[in-house]
Design an enzyme around this catalytic site. Structure first.
Site, PDB file in Angstrom:
ATOM      1  NE  ARG A  16     -16.278 -62.181  56.180  1.00 47.68           N
ATOM      2  CZ  ARG A  16     -16.715 -61.860  54.971  1.00 47.68           C
ATOM      3  NH1 ARG A  16     -17.740 -61.035  54.809  1.00 47.68           N
ATOM      4  NH2 ARG A  16     -16.150 -62.377  53.888  1.00 47.68           N
ATOM      5  CG  ASP A  17     -19.654 -63.916  52.919  1.00 41.51           C
ATOM      6  OD1 ASP A  17     -20.848 -63.558  52.879  1.00 41.51           O
ATOM      7  OD2 ASP A  17     -18.852 -63.663  52.004  1.00 41.51           O
ATOM      8  CG  HIS A  20     -23.417 -60.759  55.197  1.00 40.92           C
ATOM      9  ND1 HIS A  20     -23.592 -59.447  55.595  1.00 40.92           N
ATOM     10  CD2 HIS A  20     -22.127 -60.857  54.775  1.00 40.92           C
ATOM     11  CE1 HIS A  20     -22.457 -58.783  55.424  1.00 40.92           C
ATOM     12  NE2 HIS A  20     -21.554 -59.610  54.931  1.00 40.92           N
ATOM     13  CB  SER A 170     -18.521 -58.636  46.631  1.00 40.42           C
ATOM     14  OG  SER A 170     -17.172 -58.439  46.934  1.00 40.42           O
ATOM     15  CG  HIS A 199     -14.768 -64.290  48.983  1.00 39.65           C
ATOM     16  ND1 HIS A 199     -14.841 -64.790  50.270  1.00 39.65           N
ATOM     17  CD2 HIS A 199     -15.959 -63.669  48.762  1.00 39.65           C
ATOM     18  CE1 HIS A 199     -16.013 -64.472  50.796  1.00 39.65           C
ATOM     19  NE2 HIS A 199     -16.711 -63.788  49.900  1.00 39.65           N
ATOM     20  CG  HIS A 201     -20.682 -64.197  47.170  1.00 40.39           C
ATOM     21  ND1 HIS A 201     -21.518 -64.368  48.249  1.00 40.39           N
ATOM     22  CD2 HIS A 201     -19.588 -63.548  47.640  1.00 40.39           C
ATOM     23  CE1 HIS A 201     -20.958 -63.830  49.324  1.00 40.39           C
ATOM     24  NE2 HIS A 201     -19.786 -63.328  48.983  1.00 40.39           N
ATOM     25  CE1 TYR A 290     -19.502 -56.131  49.294  1.00 49.74           C
ATOM     26  CE2 TYR A 290     -21.178 -55.416  50.866  1.00 49.74           C
ATOM     27  CZ  TYR A 290     -19.893 -55.855  50.590  1.00 49.74           C
ATOM     28  OH  TYR A 290     -18.987 -56.001  51.619  1.00 49.74           O
TER      29      TYR A 290
END
Length: 347
Positions: A16-17, A20, A170, A199, A201, A290
């Site tokens: 999913r992520d 990108h 994010s 979550h 990054h 983002y």
């Protein structure tokens, strides 16, 4: 927290992520192979969707190689133990789309809102519970509000039926103490049986460190992806987090070496742009932008002869949030006018 006694819930987001990172171009065969490898390695759930969630395939966010339902069905048919998860951003995906995802095999949904907009999640969390899904709240861009206000939003999601609420970094902008403060604030207001998730990054290279800190503060679920496959500099690399967790003696239930093989043999070869900390992705973390804006900003920079970093920093200055991808071109044109004042007079 003594994670040797408590089993961590490992939530993979490669499909999913990670979408990108390759502009949502996973083939069905890629999904099958990666899902099967993750299942064999023992992860608890595998999130599958367009990078921007159900129905994210669009002009604004980028068209996917397949539909969400095709990807979800392929993953569901490839696993024996892991649950298939998906992501829904209210305003992009609908309860109608969630029903189709459920019918295709999704059993977990993360309903994602901006960190101050939990109120828009009610309908979707309610419907997820009606379907019998694991309903999870997902507070994006969690660095953009205070720990106390974030906790209020988490509490709202809990009242809507979320059994777990995530701190979602994010922009990859949170430091370790900021993560610690947010989990302490959430734990202070949520019921003892409401789980929390992290979550991360990796834009400031803190994805794994922030996930470890979250677990120390009682976090139940950790998002991570093979080879860090995700927006920006990627997510916390799953195999790295598991190695670190294992050295801590924590109970994660995963096979480290199978994850290492899957990361290098299946996922890394798909990257047309390396998922790493570099000039552009570092700018995301530093400016608090983002992470999925990266590839869109690179396209705009190439089209208008600008530096990607300049576009990203300006997006951060304007406090743009997920869903405002259309503003990237506006920002690029504004920067172009500043560079060419004579041209701007001609309009």
């Amino acid at each position: 927290m003594n994670s040797a006694e408590k089993k961590l819930y490992i939530s993979d987001v490669t499909l999913r992520d990670g979408s990108h990172a390759i502009r949502h171009q996973y083939s069905v065969d890629h999904v099958r192979a990666i899902a099967a490898a993750l299942d064999d390695a023992g992860v608890d759930s595998i999130e599958v969707a367009h990078g921007d969630g159900l129905q994210g395939s669009s002009f604004n966010y980028g068209f996917g190689a397949h539909t969400d339902v095709e990807w979800i069905a392929a993953a569901a048919q490839s696993v024996k133990k892991a649950k298939i998860a998906t992501l829904l951003i209210p305003g992009i995906g609908t309860t109608h789309d969630l029903r189709h995802a459920f019918d295709a095999g999704a059993r977990v949904v993360r309903v994602a809102t901006h960190c101050t907009e939990a109120d828009v999640s009610r309908q979707h969390l309610d419907f997820a519970r009606e379907l019998g899904m694991d309903a999870v709240g997902f507070l994006m861009m969690s660095h953009m509000t205070t720990p106390q206000k974030l906790a209020e939003q988490a509490k709202m999601m809990e009242t809507f039926g979320a059994t777990c609420v995530y701190v979602v970094d994010s922009g990859g902008a949170l430091g370790m103490n900021e993560v610690r403060d947010r989990f302490r604030a959430l734990k202070a207001v949520l019921k003892s049986d409401t789980q929390t998730g992290m979550h991360a990054h990796h834009n400031l290279s803190l994805g794994v460190a922030n996930s470890l800190v979250a677990v120390e503060e009682g976090c139940d679920r950790i998002d991570a992806s093979l080879a860090g496959m995700g927006a920006g500099a990627g997510n916390a690399p799953l195999e790295v987090f598991i190695a670190a967790a294992q050295r801590q003696g924590w109970n994660h239930g995963c096979d480290l070496y199978r994850l290492m093989d899957a990361a290098d043999d299946l996922v890394r070869p798909l990257q047309d742009r390396p998922v790493r900390v570099d000039r552009e992705t570092l700018a995301l973390g530093f400016a608090g932008v983002y992470s999925s804006f990266l590839r869109h900003a690179e396209v705009a920079a190439g089209k208008y002869g600008l530096k990607t970093v300049d576009i990203l920093v300006e997006l951060g200055r304007r406090k743009m949030v997920g869903g405002q991808e259309d503003m990237i071109v506006d920002v690029a044109l504004d920067l172009l006018k500043r560079q060419q004042p004579i041209m701007s007079d001609a309009h």
